[in-house]
Design an enzyme around this catalytic site. Structure first.
Site, PDB file in Angstrom:
ATOM      1  N   LYS A  65       0.818  -1.223   0.000  1.00 27.62           N
ATOM      2  CA  LYS A  65       0.000   0.000   0.000  1.00 27.62           C
ATOM      3  C   LYS A  65       0.853   1.276   0.000  1.00 27.62           C
ATOM      4  O   LYS A  65       0.404   2.323  -0.443  1.00 27.62           O
ATOM      5  CB  LYS A  65      -0.948   0.010   1.199  1.00 27.62           C
ATOM      6  CG  LYS A  65      -2.068  -0.990   1.055  1.00 27.62           C
ATOM      7  CD  LYS A  65      -3.049  -0.914   2.208  1.00 27.62           C
ATOM      8  CE  LYS A  65      -4.078  -2.013   2.086  1.00 27.62           C
ATOM      9  NZ  LYS A  65      -5.068  -1.990   3.159  1.00 27.62           N
ATOM     10  N   ASP A 102      -9.966   2.648   2.318  1.00 26.51           N
ATOM     11  CA  ASP A 102     -10.046   1.908   3.597  1.00 26.51           C
ATOM     12  C   ASP A 102     -10.670   2.774   4.686  1.00 26.51           C
ATOM     13  O   ASP A 102     -11.458   2.299   5.495  1.00 26.51           O
ATOM     14  CB  ASP A 102      -8.639   1.494   4.067  1.00 26.51           C
ATOM     15  CG  ASP A 102      -8.130   0.253   3.356  1.00 26.51           C
ATOM     16  OD1 ASP A 102      -8.950  -0.554   2.877  1.00 26.51           O
ATOM     17  OD2 ASP A 102      -6.897   0.089   3.269  1.00 26.51           O
TER      18      ASP A 102
HETATM   19  P1  NAP Z   1       0.639  -4.087   9.314  1.00 28.84           P
HETATM   20  O1  NAP Z   1       0.906  -2.798   8.613  1.00 28.84           O
HETATM   21  O2  NAP Z   1       1.592  -5.222   9.163  1.00 28.84           O
HETATM   22  O3  NAP Z   1       0.474  -3.734  10.896  1.00 28.84           O
HETATM   23  C1  NAP Z   1       0.328  -4.751  11.847  1.00 28.84           C
HETATM   24  C2  NAP Z   1       0.089  -4.166  13.248  1.00 28.84           C
HETATM   25  O4  NAP Z   1      -0.055  -5.283  14.153  1.00 28.84           O
HETATM   26  C3  NAP Z   1       1.238  -3.315  13.785  1.00 28.84           C
HETATM   27  O5  NAP Z   1       0.716  -2.340  14.665  1.00 28.84           O
HETATM   28  C4  NAP Z   1       2.056  -4.368  14.566  1.00 28.84           C
HETATM   29  O6  NAP Z   1       2.828  -3.799  15.616  1.00 28.84           O
HETATM   30  C5  NAP Z   1       0.952  -5.205  15.175  1.00 28.84           C
HETATM   31  N1  NAP Z   1       1.378  -6.565  15.499  1.00 28.84           N
HETATM   32  C6  NAP Z   1       1.538  -7.597  14.626  1.00 28.84           C
HETATM   33  N2  NAP Z   1       1.919  -8.709  15.286  1.00 28.84           N
HETATM   34  C7  NAP Z   1       1.995  -8.365  16.605  1.00 28.84           C
HETATM   35  C8  NAP Z   1       2.322  -9.073  17.799  1.00 28.84           C
HETATM   36  N3  NAP Z   1       2.656 -10.372  17.763  1.00 28.84           N
HETATM   37  N4  NAP Z   1       2.291  -8.408  18.992  1.00 28.84           N
HETATM   38  C9  NAP Z   1       1.957  -7.107  19.026  1.00 28.84           C
HETATM   39  N5  NAP Z   1       1.626  -6.370  17.946  1.00 28.84           N
HETATM   40  C10 NAP Z   1       1.645  -7.004  16.741  1.00 28.84           C
HETATM   41  O7  NAP Z   1      -0.782  -4.701   8.876  1.00 28.84           O
HETATM   42  P2  NAP Z   1      -2.096  -3.871   8.458  1.00 28.84           P
HETATM   43  O8  NAP Z   1      -2.149  -3.687   6.998  1.00 28.84           O
HETATM   44  O9  NAP Z   1      -2.197  -2.694   9.341  1.00 28.84           O
HETATM   45  O10 NAP Z   1      -3.257  -4.952   8.805  1.00 28.84           O
HETATM   46  C11 NAP Z   1      -3.557  -5.252  10.156  1.00 28.84           C
HETATM   47  C12 NAP Z   1      -4.832  -6.098  10.254  1.00 28.84           C
HETATM   48  O11 NAP Z   1      -5.958  -5.363   9.753  1.00 28.84           O
HETATM   49  C13 NAP Z   1      -4.761  -7.392   9.442  1.00 28.84           C
HETATM   50  O12 NAP Z   1      -5.357  -8.404  10.223  1.00 28.84           O
HETATM   51  C14 NAP Z   1      -5.616  -7.103   8.224  1.00 28.84           C
HETATM   52  O13 NAP Z   1      -6.245  -8.260   7.705  1.00 28.84           O
HETATM   53  C15 NAP Z   1      -6.676  -6.165   8.830  1.00 28.84           C
HETATM   54  N6  NAP Z   1      -7.270  -5.284   7.794  1.00 28.84           N
HETATM   55  C16 NAP Z   1      -8.617  -5.398   7.558  1.00 28.84           C
HETATM   56  C17 NAP Z   1      -9.215  -4.585   6.618  1.00 28.84           C
HETATM   57  C18 NAP Z   1     -10.694  -4.722   6.365  1.00 28.84           C
HETATM   58  O14 NAP Z   1     -11.173  -4.222   5.326  1.00 28.84           O
HETATM   59  N7  NAP Z   1     -11.442  -5.320   7.254  1.00 28.84           N
HETATM   60  C19 NAP Z   1      -8.454  -3.634   5.901  1.00 28.84           C
HETATM   61  C20 NAP Z   1      -7.087  -3.527   6.176  1.00 28.84           C
HETATM   62  C21 NAP Z   1      -6.500  -4.374   7.120  1.00 28.84           C
HETATM   63  P3  NAP Z   1       4.333  -3.226  15.335  1.00 28.84           P
HETATM   64  O15 NAP Z   1       4.158  -1.840  14.778  1.00 28.84           O
HETATM   65  O16 NAP Z   1       4.969  -3.247  16.669  1.00 28.84           O
HETATM   66  O17 NAP Z   1       4.961  -4.172  14.355  1.00 28.84           O
END
Ligand code: NAP
Length: 277
Positions: A65, A102
Site C-alpha cells: 500500500k 479503507d
Molecule cells: P501491518 O501494517 O503489518 O500492521 C500490523 C500491526 O499489528 C502493527 O501495529 C504491529 O505492531 C501489530 N502486530 C503484529 N503482530 C503483533 C504481535 N505479535 N504483537 C503485538 N503487535 C503485533 O498490517 P495492516 O495492513 O495494518 O493490517 C492489520 C490487520 O488489519 C490485518 O489483520 C488485516 O487483515 C486487517 N485489515 C482489515 C481490513 C478490512 O477491510 N477489514 C483492511 C485492512 C486491514 P508493530 O508496529 O509493533 O509491528
C-alpha cells in the site's frame, strides 16, 4: 472487456475478486477482476509492465500500500496524508491515480453511532491503523484518541502524523505496559493482526469498556475473533472486519464504474463471507 485486479502478496485468502465479480455481474458489465500475486522481489519489475497493459483499475493490499505510491502519476490528497493507497483508477491515457478507500470503509459501520463516540482506543499503528486514525480525525465528534502499539517508534510516528493533520488529543501507550492504562473508552478498535487465523488477543477489551462501548476488530478471518467473543460475552456491541471490507470495495467500485454496490448485494455478500474459510 475491462480488466481489474488486486495486487498483493500473498492473496490466497482475498475475498475481493468475489465481491467485485459479483458486482460486475449484477450490473451486467463486461469486466473481470483477478488476483495479481506479486512476490516482493518482482514488484519493481512487474508494476511497470502492468502499466503498459490494458487495465482499468486495481486494489492494492499487504505489503504494497505504501510501495505502490512511487508508480502513480497522481495521488488523491487524503491518500497522500494517510501515506497509503488501496485503490488505483487508470485513466484512458494510462495515468494511474491512487486513492485510499479503507478509511471510508472503516467509518461506514460506526456512522450511526458517532454521537456516542468521543474517546477511542486504537490498537496498532500499521497500515490499517493509519487509515483508521485519519478516518477518526475526519469526524468532529471524536475528541480523544489513545494509540497502543508494540513498537513505540511506529506508534509515535502515527501520533505525529495525526496531530499534524488536526488538533486532537492523542496519547501513545506501549502494549507491554498496558496494565497502567486506567480508563474506559467509547470505541475500542483492533487494527493489529493479532487474532488473524489464531485465538490470541491483543488485550482484553472488557477491562477498558463501559456498558455502551463498541468493540471493533478489523480482522474478518475468523469473523469472530477471541477479542470480539470476550466483548460479546460481556454484552458489548461488536463489529467485525467484513462490513469494512465490503465498504472499501464498494467505494473502489464506485470510483471505477460510477455505480454503487446496491445495499441488498452488500448484505448478501456480508452473509456469504461470514461463513467463508
Ligand atoms: P501491518 O501494517 O503489518 O500492521 C500490523 C500491526 O499489528 C502493527 O501495529 C504491529 O505492531 C501489530 N502486530 C503484529 N503482530 C503483533 C504481535 N505479535 N504483537 C503485538 N503487535 C503485533 O498490517 P495492516 O495492513 O495494518 O493490517 C492489520 C490487520 O488489519 C490485518 O489483520 C488485516 O487483515 C486487517 N485489515 C482489515 C481490513 C478490512 O477491510 N477489514 C483492511 C485492512 C486491514 P508493530 O508496529 O509493533 O509491528
Amino acid at each position: 472487456m475491462d480488466h481489474y485486479g488486486i495486487i498483493g502478496y500473498p492473496l490466497s485468502h482475498s475475498f475481493s475478486p468475489e465481491i467485485h465479480n459479483t458486482a460486475f455481474e449484477f450490473y451486467a458489465l463486461q469486466a473481470h477482476y483477478s488476483k495479481l500475486e506479486i512476490p516482493e522481489d518482482q514488484f519493481d519489475l512487474l508494476i511497470p509492465r502492468l502499466k503498459r497493459e490494458n487495465w482499468q483499475g486495481f486494489n492494492v493490499t499487504i505489503p504494497y500500500k505504501e510501495r505502490i505510491i512511487q508508480f502513480l502519476e497522481e495521488l488523491d490528497p487524503l491518500a497522500e496524508q494517510i501515506g497509503a493507497v488501496n485503490t488505483i483508477k487508470v485513466l484512458s491515457n494510462r495515468r494511474w491515480i491512487g486513492f485510499n478507500t479503507d478509511y471510508l470503509g472503516f467509518l461506514r459501520p460506526i456512522q450511526n453511532h458517532l454521537k456516542k463516540i468521543k474517546n477511542c482506543l486504537l490498537l496498532g499503528a500499521g497500515g490499517a491503523a493509519q487509515a483508521v486514525g485519519f478516518g477518526l480525525l475526519e469526524k468532529s465528534e471524536i475528541k480523544m484518541l489513545t494509540i497502543v502499539n508494540r513498537s513505540e517508534d511506529r506508534g509515535q510516528k502515527l501520533i505525529g502524523k495525526l496531530a499534524a493533520h488536526k488538533n486532537i488529543t492523542c496519547h501513545l501507550h506501549a502494549l507491554k505496559s498496558i496494565n497502567t492504562l486506567n480508563k474506559t473508552f467509547d470505541l475500542i478498535i483492533n487494527t493489529t493482526s493479532i487474532g488473524m487465523g489464531e485465538s490470541k488477543i491483543p488485550l482484553n477489551p472488557v477491562i477498558y469498556s463501559h456498558e455502551g462501548t463498541i468493540v471493533y476488530d478489523l480482522i474478518y478471518n475468523p469473523p469472530k475473533t477471541e477479542f470480539l467473543k470476550l466483548a460479546e460475552a460481556a454484552g458489548l456491541n461488536i463489529i467485525n472486519g467484513i462490513p469494512m471490507l465490503i465498504g472499501q470495495a464498494s467505494e473502489s467500485f464506485e470510483l471505477w464504474t460510477g455505480k454503487q454496490l446496491p445495499l441488498e448485494l452488500q448484505s448478501k455478500l456480508n452473509e456469504k463471507l461470514l461463513f467463508r474459510k
